[in-house]
Enzyme design. Sequence first.
Site, PDB file in Angstrom:
ATOM      1  N   GLU A  53      57.736  31.634  37.038  1.00 47.09           N
ATOM      2  CA  GLU A  53      56.713  31.092  37.928  1.00 47.09           C
ATOM      3  C   GLU A  53      57.098  29.686  38.368  1.00 47.09           C
ATOM      4  OE1 GLU A  53      51.851  30.299  37.739  1.00 47.09           O
ATOM      5  OE2 GLU A  53      52.984  30.547  35.875  1.00 47.09           O
ATOM      6  N   LYS A 140      49.543  33.939  44.288  1.00 49.64           N
ATOM      7  CA  LYS A 140      48.660  34.046  43.129  1.00 49.64           C
ATOM      8  C   LYS A 140      47.208  34.033  43.593  1.00 49.64           C
ATOM      9  CE  LYS A 140      48.412  32.057  38.468  1.00 49.64           C
ATOM     10  NZ  LYS A 140      48.971  30.987  37.595  1.00 49.64           N
ATOM     11  N   CYS A 174      51.626  35.228  36.032  1.00 44.78           N
ATOM     12  CA  CYS A 174      50.997  34.570  34.886  1.00 44.78           C
ATOM     13  C   CYS A 174      49.633  35.180  34.567  1.00 44.78           C
ATOM     14  CB  CYS A 174      50.943  33.061  35.134  1.00 44.78           C
ATOM     15  SG  CYS A 174      50.823  32.064  33.621  1.00 44.78           S
TER      16      CYS A 174
END
Length: 282
Positions: A53, A140, A174
């Site tokens: 990430e 995200k 994540c």
Amino acid sequence: MEAEKEKKAMSKYQAAVIQAGSVPFNLEGSLKKACRLMAEAAQKGARLAVFPEAFISAYPKGLDFGARVGSRTPEGREDFRRYFESSIEVPSPATETLAAAAQANHLYVVIGVIEREIGTLYCTALFFSPEGRLMGKHRKLMPTAMERLVWGYGDGSTLPVFHTPLGKIGAVICWENYMPLLRMAMYSKGIQIYCAPTADDRDTWLPSMQHIALEGRCFVLSACQFIRRGHPGERSSDRDDAGGKLHHRPQWESAGRAEFRRGRDSDGRNRPGRDCPVEIRF
């Protein structure tokens, strides 16, 4: 016939789960390092490389950017300026550099970047093909906790799963992985190579990835950055000092073998002082 060809293409290949740190707040340095690691992965026979990430150009772990309710410090504003300036637009010369490296090394690449659009930053995963094409991106959806201070929210328009000779590839970043409906959306698209770039290096991440491999009946590849102690803007070296990686088969067990350039991790725990592109075999 096409199904047989896809099955044959997927039957055996190598993937690299790259455990390394960016060169924080340094776009050119991070791009150069990413290209070097792609070349190293390809030299070891990888056809797919998964980066952590926010590899381009920093996961700002430990920073608060001087933010308090009702105020910001001058130092925090300066930190954010530098962070903003080291982010990338998509597409841009930076994505062209990454695409060229993917093409030169005949790799599919999934890499975490900090994307800039007008005045907003997004935590994004980019997908590149061995032909040097930017295939697409995933933003995200829900930044976690203090991440919301600096990153905008993604939406359902960037939830791709790409059909490739290696399998159907997608990415969930994540702690998005703790959003059940997002996982279901990826499963409904037939994801087979589930990439999970992350900044979570805790032991609790391991069972989460095992669960997804079992639940989705997919291969899970998760890469975490090495992050050095100290202010991110001062971490200018090309060394890496803390982090984690993992890879799982749908049956739950870890797949393949992990090879460390500086020793082996015998008990699966994270160790400092290692720069570890990880090699796995399907």
